[in-house]
Scaffold this active site. Sequence first.
Site, mmCIF file in Angstrom:
data_model
loop_
_atom_site.group_PDB
_atom_site.id
_atom_site.type_symbol
_atom_site.label_atom_id
_atom_site.label_comp_id
_atom_site.label_asym_id
_atom_site.label_seq_id
_atom_site.Cartn_x
_atom_site.Cartn_y
_atom_site.Cartn_z
ATOM 1 N N LYS A 22 -6.065 3.974 -46.108
ATOM 2 C CA LYS A 22 -5.110 5.020 -45.691
ATOM 3 C C LYS A 22 -4.888 4.995 -44.184
ATOM 4 O O LYS A 22 -3.751 4.974 -43.722
ATOM 5 C CB LYS A 22 -5.652 6.390 -46.107
ATOM 6 C CG LYS A 22 -4.954 7.553 -45.415
ATOM 7 C CD LYS A 22 -5.468 8.897 -45.880
ATOM 8 C CE LYS A 22 -6.631 9.459 -45.105
ATOM 9 N NZ LYS A 22 -6.279 10.037 -43.790
ATOM 10 N N ASN A 23 -5.982 5.003 -43.421
ATOM 11 C CA ASN A 23 -5.846 5.164 -41.972
ATOM 12 C C ASN A 23 -5.367 3.897 -41.273
ATOM 13 O O ASN A 23 -5.101 3.908 -40.071
ATOM 14 C CB ASN A 23 -7.150 5.670 -41.359
ATOM 15 C CG ASN A 23 -7.407 7.119 -41.736
ATOM 16 O OD1 ASN A 23 -6.505 7.802 -42.238
ATOM 17 N ND2 ASN A 23 -8.621 7.591 -41.516
ATOM 18 N N CYS A 116 -7.025 22.208 -37.734
ATOM 19 C CA CYS A 116 -7.153 21.923 -39.155
ATOM 20 C C CYS A 116 -8.582 22.220 -39.571
ATOM 21 O O CYS A 116 -9.405 22.634 -38.760
ATOM 22 C CB CYS A 116 -6.763 20.491 -39.473
ATOM 23 S SG CYS A 116 -7.950 19.298 -38.898
ATOM 24 N N ARG A 121 -8.583 19.589 -32.984
ATOM 25 C CA ARG A 121 -7.863 18.320 -32.960
ATOM 26 C C ARG A 121 -6.605 18.310 -32.088
ATOM 27 O O ARG A 121 -5.487 18.187 -32.582
ATOM 28 C CB ARG A 121 -7.546 17.866 -34.389
ATOM 29 C CG ARG A 121 -8.803 17.680 -35.198
ATOM 30 C CD ARG A 121 -8.531 17.157 -36.571
ATOM 31 N NE ARG A 121 -8.258 15.743 -36.577
ATOM 32 C CZ ARG A 121 -7.875 15.072 -37.669
ATOM 33 N NH1 ARG A 121 -7.705 15.712 -38.798
ATOM 34 N NH2 ARG A 121 -7.657 13.784 -37.617
ATOM 35 N N ASP A 305 -16.005 10.059 -41.137
ATOM 36 C CA ASP A 305 -15.355 10.202 -42.446
ATOM 37 C C ASP A 305 -16.305 9.931 -43.618
ATOM 38 O O ASP A 305 -15.912 10.051 -44.778
ATOM 39 C CB ASP A 305 -14.132 9.274 -42.543
ATOM 40 C CG ASP A 305 -13.007 9.729 -41.624
ATOM 41 O OD1 ASP A 305 -13.041 10.886 -41.173
ATOM 42 O OD2 ASP A 305 -12.094 8.920 -41.355
ATOM 43 N N ARG A 397 -4.900 12.985 -51.176
ATOM 44 C CA ARG A 397 -4.347 12.526 -49.891
ATOM 45 C C ARG A 397 -4.912 11.161 -49.529
ATOM 46 O O ARG A 397 -4.239 10.383 -48.833
ATOM 47 C CB ARG A 397 -4.712 13.505 -48.770
ATOM 48 C CG ARG A 397 -3.955 14.801 -48.822
ATOM 49 C CD ARG A 397 -4.179 15.597 -47.568
ATOM 50 N NE ARG A 397 -4.158 14.714 -46.416
ATOM 51 C CZ ARG A 397 -4.868 14.887 -45.314
ATOM 52 N NH1 ARG A 397 -5.654 15.925 -45.191
ATOM 53 N NH2 ARG A 397 -4.785 14.029 -44.317
HETATM 54 N N1 EPU Z 1 -9.277 14.230 -29.253
HETATM 55 C C1 EPU Z 1 -8.885 15.013 -28.186
HETATM 56 N N2 EPU Z 1 -7.595 14.880 -27.739
HETATM 57 C C2 EPU Z 1 -6.716 14.006 -28.299
HETATM 58 C C3 EPU Z 1 -7.127 13.206 -29.386
HETATM 59 C C4 EPU Z 1 -8.430 13.341 -29.841
HETATM 60 O O1 EPU Z 1 -9.646 15.820 -27.670
HETATM 61 O O2 EPU Z 1 -5.564 13.928 -27.831
HETATM 62 C C5 EPU Z 1 -10.655 14.360 -29.773
HETATM 63 C C6 EPU Z 1 -10.674 14.896 -31.207
HETATM 64 O O3 EPU Z 1 -10.586 16.294 -31.251
HETATM 65 C C7 EPU Z 1 -11.985 14.346 -31.712
HETATM 66 C C8 EPU Z 1 -12.082 12.981 -31.021
HETATM 67 O O4 EPU Z 1 -11.203 13.063 -29.880
HETATM 68 O O5 EPU Z 1 -13.027 15.156 -31.265
HETATM 69 C C9 EPU Z 1 -11.706 11.782 -31.839
HETATM 70 O O6 EPU Z 1 -10.510 12.048 -32.570
HETATM 71 P P1 EPU Z 1 -9.459 10.913 -32.930
HETATM 72 O O7 EPU Z 1 -8.238 11.108 -32.084
HETATM 73 O O8 EPU Z 1 -10.101 9.592 -32.909
HETATM 74 O O9 EPU Z 1 -9.081 11.314 -34.418
HETATM 75 P P2 EPU Z 1 -7.690 11.053 -35.109
HETATM 76 O O10 EPU Z 1 -7.068 9.849 -34.534
HETATM 77 O O11 EPU Z 1 -6.911 12.323 -35.134
HETATM 78 C C10 EPU Z 1 -8.557 9.461 -36.988
HETATM 79 C C11 EPU Z 1 -8.544 9.446 -38.493
HETATM 80 C C12 EPU Z 1 -9.499 10.520 -39.018
HETATM 81 C C13 EPU Z 1 -10.899 10.192 -38.488
HETATM 82 C C14 EPU Z 1 -10.880 10.128 -36.947
HETATM 83 C C15 EPU Z 1 -12.199 9.721 -36.349
HETATM 84 C C16 EPU Z 1 -6.304 8.684 -38.965
HETATM 85 C C17 EPU Z 1 -4.954 8.967 -39.511
HETATM 86 N N3 EPU Z 1 -7.184 9.688 -38.953
HETATM 87 O O12 EPU Z 1 -8.146 10.769 -36.595
HETATM 88 O O13 EPU Z 1 -9.496 10.429 -40.435
HETATM 89 O O14 EPU Z 1 -11.798 11.187 -38.897
HETATM 90 O O15 EPU Z 1 -9.876 9.184 -36.525
HETATM 91 O O16 EPU Z 1 -12.597 8.491 -36.830
HETATM 92 O O17 EPU Z 1 -6.580 7.572 -38.582
HETATM 93 C C18 EPU Z 1 -9.727 11.210 -42.647
HETATM 94 O O18 EPU Z 1 -9.277 10.116 -43.028
HETATM 95 O O19 EPU Z 1 -10.264 12.047 -43.430
HETATM 96 C C19 EPU Z 1 -9.662 11.546 -41.229
HETATM 97 C C20 EPU Z 1 -9.776 12.800 -40.772
#
Ligand code: EPU
Length: 418
Positions: A22-23, A116, A121, A305, A397
């Site tokens: 998915k990701n 969420c 996030r 995850d 999802r």
């Molecule tokens: N963060 C910030 N600011 C930002 C972006 C991130 O503070 O602008 C923080 C987040 O709050 C978190 C950390 O940085 O504490 C890492 O978050 P990241 O941005 O890596 O998460 P994401 O890109 O929103 C993806 C996956 C998630 C997975 C996380 C961590 C996708 C579509 N989603 O989320 O997947 O948990 O990376 O590996 O790639 C899931 O599949 O169930 C899922 C939640």
Amino acid sequence: MDKLIIEGAHKLQGEVRISGAKNAALPLIAATLLTPGWHVIHNVPDLRDTRTILALLETLGAEWKKEGTTLLINTDSLNKFEASYDLVKTMRASILVLGPLLARLGKARVSLPGGCAIGARPIDFHLQGLNNMGANLALEDGYVEASVVTRLMGGTVYFDIPSVTGTENILMAAVLAKGETVIKNAAREPEVTNLVDMLTSMGARIKGRDSDRLIIRGVKSLKPAVVTTIPDRIETGTYLIAVGTAGGEANVTHCNPAHLPALLEKLRASGLSIKESGDSILVSRQARVQSIDIKTQPYPGFPTDLQAQLMSLMSLANGLSVVSETIFENRFMHVAELKRMGAEIKINGNSAIIKGIEQLKGARVMATDLRASASLVVAGLAARGVTEISRIYHLERGYEDMVGKLQALGAKVHKEKE
Ligand code: EPU
């Protein structure tokens, strides 16, 4: 709404085929916005989230068709540049269209995702990065409004925490920018590398593949992509853990064991037998699992995850274990539900202390997010009696045909209308 009924305490036996990730699929689909033509993406899972991003692409003017697991997307006639609140609220990853729309059309309007179930996030890293590349950004009526005068400019982007979708958004923006962009402390997840490979095959110039420092030299144009989605490492891990909770033996096929270094090490330490062979993993449980401690970390550390599913396994382990969540601040929603099944868990800040018990008991529980739902499924497979999990749209999802795959492993599980 559907609910899942599991009659637990039956061992799993057989083979399960892992779907595309998915990701990984979500950013690959978003990247087709970068340039006109027919793009081909193989091994795309059929999930609620992949359908949502395709619905979003349609609203932008793209067309698509699916042949088996191959997705063909045409982005010749993009006529909109907005990701609406209605779509973004159902899937935060909709933010992935921001970088490519800005790179191709010079403007984008994307609803700001809210908090969420797993934490606040924010998207400040995405916005700061685009700002460093010359984008004008404003927040209007809950939307991020982004524009550039002529073309994005290369810039230096540093992430305080290596953000997965943040890295992906900046990569997609940078490939068509004027000059060089450097992403420091970039995420190294295999899904990011899948996107780097897709962009490179389209003609992008990217150095530092698989590292935390990506250097992108912008090009004037790209060609359409042909790419294969990597196997879903989180789905793989979930089935391995399911054998750990329920017992039995399963061959998990079409996966990439190299993408799960931390999990495989930890499962071995817990006493499960894990045999890797090419793109398959044979997992079996000979005795009760032993307690282990884990701490979630960016890749190649233990994935957040899989934290919830691992906690279900530790609920049944011999001894005390400590599970620490360092990525998201609120990712323990499954704890209260696991306790309803008899698990003995105490939360202390960002750690959960689990005292393993011999047997969980079936109960009525509620799914709160995707991975929390998966943890309830793996717990239900082991529990004595019937577990009823409501709100399983969360599972849909991110897990392709979970019920069918579990039934093929001999699990007594079915869906019912609530
Ligand atoms: N963060 C910030 N600011 C930002 C972006 C991130 O503070 O602008 C923080 C987040 O709050 C978190 C950390 O940085 O504490 C890492 O978050 P990241 O941005 O890596 O998460 P994401 O890109 O929103 C993806 C996956 C998630 C997975 C996380 C961590 C996708 C579509 N989603 O989320 O997947 O948990 O990376 O590996 O790639 C899931 O599949 O169930 C899922 C939640």
